[in-house]
Structure formats: C-alpha cells, structure tokens
Design a protein around this motif. Structure first.
Motif, PDB file in Angstrom:
ATOM      1  N   HIS A   3       0.779  -1.116  -0.044  1.00  0.00           N
ATOM      2  CA  HIS A   3      -0.051  -0.199   0.039  1.00  0.00           C
ATOM      3  C   HIS A   3       0.852   1.017  -0.005  1.00  0.00           C
ATOM      4  O   HIS A   3       1.958   1.230   0.618  1.00  0.00           O
ATOM      5  CB  HIS A   3      -1.075  -0.095   1.119  1.00  0.00           C
ATOM      6  CG  HIS A   3      -1.893  -1.207   1.133  1.00  0.00           C
ATOM      7  ND1 HIS A   3      -2.904  -1.190   0.216  1.00  0.00           N
ATOM      8  CD2 HIS A   3      -2.008  -2.099   2.086  1.00  0.00           C
ATOM      9  CE1 HIS A   3      -3.428  -2.283   0.475  1.00  0.00           C
ATOM     10  NE2 HIS A   3      -2.809  -2.926   1.489  1.00  0.00           N
ATOM     11  N   ASP A   4       0.459   2.042  -0.594  1.00  0.00           N
ATOM     12  CA  ASP A   4       1.114   3.556  -0.727  1.00  0.00           C
ATOM     13  C   ASP A   4       0.925   4.246   0.581  1.00  0.00           C
ATOM     14  O   ASP A   4      -0.471   4.448   0.967  1.00  0.00           O
ATOM     15  CB  ASP A   4       0.831   4.439  -1.943  1.00  0.00           C
ATOM     16  CG  ASP A   4       1.437   5.784  -1.774  1.00  0.00           C
ATOM     17  OD1 ASP A   4       1.086   6.554  -0.976  1.00  0.00           O
ATOM     18  OD2 ASP A   4       2.069   5.889  -2.834  1.00  0.00           O
ATOM     19  N   GLU A   5       1.729   4.543   1.317  1.00  0.00           N
ATOM     20  CA  GLU A   5       1.636   5.035   2.641  1.00  0.00           C
ATOM     21  C   GLU A   5       0.922   6.488   2.740  1.00  0.00           C
ATOM     22  O   GLU A   5       0.126   7.003   3.492  1.00  0.00           O
ATOM     23  CB  GLU A   5       3.183   5.512   3.390  1.00  0.00           C
ATOM     24  CG  GLU A   5       3.717   4.144   3.636  1.00  0.00           C
ATOM     25  CD  GLU A   5       4.522   3.534   2.656  1.00  0.00           C
ATOM     26  OE1 GLU A   5       4.571   4.139   1.360  1.00  0.00           O
ATOM     27  OE2 GLU A   5       4.756   2.296   2.828  1.00  0.00           O
ATOM     28  N   ILE A   6       1.086   7.292   1.645  1.00  0.00           N
ATOM     29  CA  ILE A   6       0.206   8.491   1.197  1.00  0.00           C
ATOM     30  C   ILE A   6      -1.013   8.253   1.424  1.00  0.00           C
ATOM     31  O   ILE A   6      -2.101   8.710   1.927  1.00  0.00           O
ATOM     32  CB  ILE A   6       0.687   9.116   0.116  1.00  0.00           C
ATOM     33  CG1 ILE A   6       2.098   9.656   0.602  1.00  0.00           C
ATOM     34  CG2 ILE A   6      -0.137  10.371   0.108  1.00  0.00           C
ATOM     35  CD1 ILE A   6       2.632  10.342  -0.642  1.00  0.00           C
TER      36      ILE A   6
ATOM     37  N   LEU B 138      -0.886   4.346  12.211  1.00  0.00           N
ATOM     38  CA  LEU B 138      -0.669   5.314  11.287  1.00  0.00           C
ATOM     39  C   LEU B 138      -0.725   6.557  11.916  1.00  0.00           C
ATOM     40  O   LEU B 138       0.121   7.506  11.806  1.00  0.00           O
ATOM     41  CB  LEU B 138      -1.786   5.422  10.203  1.00  0.00           C
ATOM     42  CG  LEU B 138      -1.506   4.576   9.013  1.00  0.00           C
ATOM     43  CD1 LEU B 138      -2.741   4.549   7.999  1.00  0.00           C
ATOM     44  CD2 LEU B 138      -0.557   4.934   8.276  1.00  0.00           C
ATOM     45  N   ALA B 139      -1.775   6.804  13.075  1.00  0.00           N
ATOM     46  CA  ALA B 139      -1.718   8.085  13.898  1.00  0.00           C
ATOM     47  C   ALA B 139      -0.481   8.208  14.637  1.00  0.00           C
ATOM     48  O   ALA B 139       0.129   9.497  14.731  1.00  0.00           O
ATOM     49  CB  ALA B 139      -3.037   8.157  14.747  1.00  0.00           C
ATOM     50  N   ALA B 140       0.089   7.066  15.304  1.00  0.00           N
ATOM     51  CA  ALA B 140       1.435   7.433  15.875  1.00  0.00           C
ATOM     52  C   ALA B 140       2.502   7.607  14.952  1.00  0.00           C
ATOM     53  O   ALA B 140       3.479   8.472  15.160  1.00  0.00           O
ATOM     54  CB  ALA B 140       1.739   5.915  16.630  1.00  0.00           C
ATOM     55  N   ALA B 141       2.467   7.330  13.814  1.00  0.00           N
ATOM     56  CA  ALA B 141       3.305   7.442  12.840  1.00  0.00           C
ATOM     57  C   ALA B 141       3.504   8.882  12.414  1.00  0.00           C
ATOM     58  O   ALA B 141       4.563   9.524  12.273  1.00  0.00           O
ATOM     59  CB  ALA B 141       3.259   6.460  11.822  1.00  0.00           C
ATOM     60  N   THR B 184       9.428  10.412   3.762  1.00  0.00           N
ATOM     61  CA  THR B 184       8.340  10.575   4.714  1.00  0.00           C
ATOM     62  C   THR B 184       7.708   8.896   4.619  1.00  0.00           C
ATOM     63  O   THR B 184       7.249   8.462   5.656  1.00  0.00           O
ATOM     64  CB  THR B 184       7.082  11.693   4.506  1.00  0.00           C
ATOM     65  OG1 THR B 184       7.968  12.753   4.562  1.00  0.00           O
ATOM     66  CG2 THR B 184       6.072  11.569   5.555  1.00  0.00           C
ATOM     67  N   ARG B 185       7.478   8.633   3.442  1.00  0.00           N
ATOM     68  CA  ARG B 185       6.855   7.375   3.351  1.00  0.00           C
ATOM     69  C   ARG B 185       7.610   6.333   3.663  1.00  0.00           C
ATOM     70  O   ARG B 185       7.114   5.340   4.549  1.00  0.00           O
ATOM     71  CB  ARG B 185       7.045   7.125   1.681  1.00  0.00           C
ATOM     72  CG  ARG B 185       5.785   7.584   0.958  1.00  0.00           C
ATOM     73  CD  ARG B 185       5.837   6.615  -0.514  1.00  0.00           C
ATOM     74  NE  ARG B 185       4.785   7.179  -1.354  1.00  0.00           N
ATOM     75  CZ  ARG B 185       5.037   8.093  -2.426  1.00  0.00           C
ATOM     76  NH1 ARG B 185       6.185   8.497  -2.471  1.00  0.00           N
ATOM     77  NH2 ARG B 185       3.792   8.600  -3.141  1.00  0.00           N
TER      78      ARG B 185
END
Lengths: 361, 196
Positions: A3-6, B138-141, B184-185
């Motif tokens: 999955h693309d993180e964005i 994700l929120a933590a990231a 960032t990714r």
C-alpha cells in the motif's frame, strides 16, 4: 502488502465539523475591519504602480530658485533662506537637479547600533477609499466613498531588522477628498492606537529590506544604487514605477546614511518618467525639491527633499488627470511630513488586540 | 458507530477556475475586496484546520488568522498565480504548526478510534480496510514525523493539493516535495513495521 503510505494516510482523514455560521461571520467581520482605513496606506505605497510614459520635466526659466523654510519648521524655529542655483537650461532634467543635490547630502549622520531603534515621527494625510465592493452573498454593490484621513505617527523600527518594533497612530480630524463628501465612517477612528510591529521570521528578500543595517551596506555610487532599485521582482507591470516606489520605501520612516542618500538621489533621477518640481510643500508647510512620477491613477506622487541636506521632508500626491483620479486637477490628495528621525534604545512593548505581541503567520 | 471515513465523492468540488489574482489586485486599491477571497476559500481552509486540530475553536481562530495574515501580505502575492489556495494553505500550515498540542490531541484521538468490524467493510476496498486497521499505528507514525514532513504529507493526503500546489504552499522546490515525501513514506513504513 504494497500500500502506498500516502494513500493510507488519506484514508484515515478525520471528518471536519462544519464551519459554524457565527464563527465564520465573526472572522469575516474581523477581516473587513482590518481592511478599513488604517491599512489604506497600502494604496499609496502600492508596489504595483503603473507607468505613465513620457517625461514630466519641468520647464525652468529662472537661474536661481529661492527656497524658504517656514518659520517654526526647522529645529531652530527660525526662518532660514536657502538659495539653490539651477542650471541655465529650459528643460531641467531630474538627474541634473539630483546630481547637484547629491553633493549637498551630508548633514544628519546618525549611527545607531544594531540593538537600537530608528524612531520617526510623522504627520500623514492619505486618501481612504471605501465601498464599491460587491457583496459575495447578495451581489449588491456598496456606495463608493472617499475622504482624506489624517494621523500623527510615531514608529520604532529595529536598526538591524531583527527586533520587534512599535507604532502609535493618533487620529486627526479627517478632511474631504476634493469633489467628495466626507462619509460618516471617516469619524470612526479616534484617539491613539498602539500597535506592535512584530518581526515575522525575516522572510523579506535582502533587496527589499529597508532597515538601517541593510541600507548602510547599499552601494554609495549612483549606478550601483540604480541597479539596486531595479533588482529582483518588485511587483507590478512597470519596472520604472516599481523602482520609484522602492526609492520612497527606502526613505519613508527609515534612516539612510549620507553616502547612500546621495547615491539614491542621483539614481532616482534616472528613472524614466521622473520629473522635478522646484518648490513642493510638505504637510508641515516646509518647502523642498519635489521629485515625482505620475501613476495611471491620475495622481503624481512627489518625494520632497530638504534642499540643503536632501533628507526626505515628506511626500505629497497631486491630481494630474481629473478623469482617472475622479478629482479636480491640482487637488492635494496626499500630504505627509517626517517631523523627526532619531535613535532610541528601546521600542515600547505594545500588545495587539488579542493580547499577544506576535501577529506572525 | 465511529465516524465514517469520508468518501472522495462527498468532498466539495474544487473551486471553479476562479481568478483570485483579479480580486487580490483589486484589493490593493480597494482593501474591502479582499473579503471576496474569504467568501471563496474560508470553508475549505476551515475544513483543513478542523481536520488537523482537535478543537473547533482553534480551527476557527486559525481560519480567521489565515485571512488576516494573507490580507497583510497581499502586496507580496505572486499575481501570476490565479489560484490563491496554495498560498492560503501555506499560511494556514504555519499557523497550525503553532498549535502543536491541539494537533497531538487530534492524532491521539485518531489512534484511539476503535477499528471497525470486518463485517461492515464488505462494500469497501481492501485498501480502506487496511487503513482502518492500521489507524492507531498510522496516527502514531504521523505524530512521529517532523512538522515540515507532516505539513507536506497532510497537504497532499488531507487537502488534496497536487505536488506543484504543495510546493507553492510551502515555498519549496518541486524536487524537494518529491524527496521529502519519499523520505516520509519510508518513515511511515518503518513505523508501521515496528508496530506490527
């Protein structure tokens, strides 16, 4: 799993509550209030002034012009007569007068330290333009208004541009904009406003800075100074108009050392469209040499220089095109005077209306 | 049920190819006209501020302040840009990063949101399912990113700005946008892996 993180982050986007009508209306009111006369000075200082092609060189028949200082205007309070010899030519070019002027620029020499402030007291009269705006919701156009608002200002600005400054504005009685009735709102601003002038991150490009530390490092020769006036993107469709505006910005509510002042006087005279008026009067009644340029708004803006030291006495705006300016030719629609320029150790720490000293974005 | 994830289709259409330049230019001589820019874009800026900050009052303040700052800086607006949104988002981003605590509270609230049950995902894409399950991680990231990284990422992911618009908003070259997003990714991926 690829999955693309964005995209993943986009998928967890939280819902946004609606913008409450009340909060929105309050924000809009605040913005409209900020756009009211207090900020109208931006009109005068607009960087996007337009070009009017053709020189406005003044025909001068006399070989000498007597410039009299009004009693009470000078530091001594005594009338002082100054004779400036003009070249024996019919069409006096701005650069010729300014070249002579540059030789005389030498009197005041302030030398503020980096941690000090330049304090300038001035009296101003500028046009305030209101109405004529289309309401986004109703589509109605509000009635257009014009008047001249007048103030006494005291400004403290950091000598090296790194410290927060301050400004007080005392509102004086408004005057009619020639040809226009004075609207009620002209009387709304009263008393004295005290405003902090926060330094916001120092994002101004070097060529646009007007603090003492940067002005003193500018070229002290006319060619170098002229190049500076044309440096970078100063906005607007006319480089010449922008260069003239830049010259005014470098002199207004600032202090420029004699060498740079001399260079600037010479340089501003080489800007196409600039003309000279031998006797121009500032808001304090002092007469000086007016160096001006007309804009497409039908108003010629003059920088008025002390005939002896060539410091900026003040500025004025005179209607030269009735149709464009919507006011009779010869009307005085702006007039200022810089009453004193001194060095101060500190600037007052005023709070803005939110009770904070930062107004930075 | 916890709040549903927004569907792209529900998002407001981008504003018509309105010419903000004309408004800003007019506002130089008639400051009142600047209110027109508020009328056009205030809802959108408020929506973004409200997504990034946990309390509505702060979002209200940020929105009001964004337009005041923009008004003061309007003489320096690049009149070759007909869409003022990137400029406004840039100002809003700076103001939002001044409200770090409200932002962190938002991310914590996001992390606490319980994952939805699988049965309710039947009509949703596998990707969305994954994102919902990963929400706390994700929120933590996001909380672990630097503010410059988070500003850029969220302008793209939550405000739907293009790379070009994000570059304008933050005043950085497009090449920097690409390299920063790529970094960032990687950070997010590592953070998710460490949560797994």
């Amino acid at each position: 799993m690829n999955h693309d993180e964005i995209q993943l982050v986009a998928e967890i986007r939280p819902d946004a509550p609606p913008y409450e009508q009340e909060a929105k209306a309050a924000a809009r009111r605040g913005l409209v209030a900020a756009a009211r006369p207090k900020t109208v000075k931006a009109i005068w200082r607009r960087p996007y002034s337009m070009v009017l092609a053709g020189a406005l060189a003044v025909a001068v028949g006399a070989t000498a012009v007597t410039l009299a200082r009004t009693p009470g205007a000078g530091p001594s309070g005594k009338a002082e007569e100054v004779v400036v010899t003009m070249p024996r030519i019919v069409n006096l070019s701005a650069s010729e007068v300014l070249d002579r002027a540059a030789k005389a620029a030498s009197r005041t020499d302030l030398a503020p330290r980096d941690d000090q402030f330049i304090k300038v007291e001035s009296q101003t009269m500028y046009g305030s333009f209101g109405g004529g705006a289309v309401n986004g919701e109703t589509g109605a156009t509000s009635e257009e208004t014009r008047y001249l608002y007048r103030t006494k200002r005291v400004i403290w600005q950091s000598a090296d541009g790194t410290r927060d400054g301050a400004l007080t504005i005392e509102y004086l009685k408004p005057k009619a904009y020639p040809g226009w009735p004075i609207p009620e709102q002209a009387y709304e601003d009263t008393g004295t406003a005290e405003l902090p002038l926060p330094i916001c991150g120092g994002k101004i490009p070097d060529y646009m800075r007007t603090d003492y530390a940067s002005l003193k490092n500018l070229p002290s020769d006319a060619d170098g100074m002229r190049a500076h006036l044309y440096t970078g993107d100063r906005g607007g469709g006319s480089k010449d108009g922008a260069a003239f505006t830049a010259a005014g910005d470098m002199l207004r509510e600032t202090y420029m050392p004699p060498a740079q002042r001399a260079a600037l006087f010479k340089a501003v005279g080489t800007i196409p469209g600039v003309g000279v008026i031998e006797t121009a009067e500032d808001a304090a009644g002092r007469k000086g040499i007016g160096v001006g340029r007309a804009g497409l708004d039908g108003v010629r803006q003059d920088l008025i220089f002390d005939p002896k030291t060539y410091e900026l006495l003040g500025e004025r705006g005179i209607v030269v095109d009735e149709k464009a300016a919507k006011s009779p030719v010869g009307s005085l629609v702006a007039s200022t005077a810089q009453l004193s320029v001194t060095v101060a150790d500190e600037a007052p720490a005023f709070k803005d209306k939110n009770g904070t000293t930062s107004g930075c974005g | 049920m916890t709040s549903a994830l927004p569907h792209r289709a529900e998002l407001p259409a981008p504003p018509p190819t309105s010419d903000d330049t004309a408004l800003i230019r007019e506002s130089l001589t008639d400051p009142d006209r600047f209110a027109g820019l508020f009328d056009r874009h205030a809802d959108e800026i408020h929506r973004y501020a409200a997504r990034r900050l946990n309390d509505v009052t702060t979002a209200d303040d940020v929105t009001a302040e964004t337009f005041l700052v923009a008004f003061r800086k309007r003489t320096r607006y690049d009149l070759t840009r007909s869409d003022a949104r990137p400029w406004l988002y840039g100002i809003a981003s700076k103001l939002i990063s001044g409200h770090r605590r409200a932002e962190i509270r938002r991310l914590k609230a996001l992390a606490r949101q319980a994952p939805e049950r699988a049965a309710e995902f039947e009509d949703r894409s596998a990707e969305r399912l994954t994102a919902a399950r990963l929400r706390p991680a994700l929120a933590a990231a996001l909380a672990g990113l630097g503010s410059a990284e988070r500003d850029l990422l969220l302008l793209v992911a939550w405000a739907d700005l293009t790379y070009e618009e994000a570059a304008q908003a933050l005043g950085i070259p497009i090449g920097t946008v690409r390299s920063r997003l790529s970094r960032t990714r990687t950070k997010i991926r590592r953070s998710l892996e460490s949560h797994a």
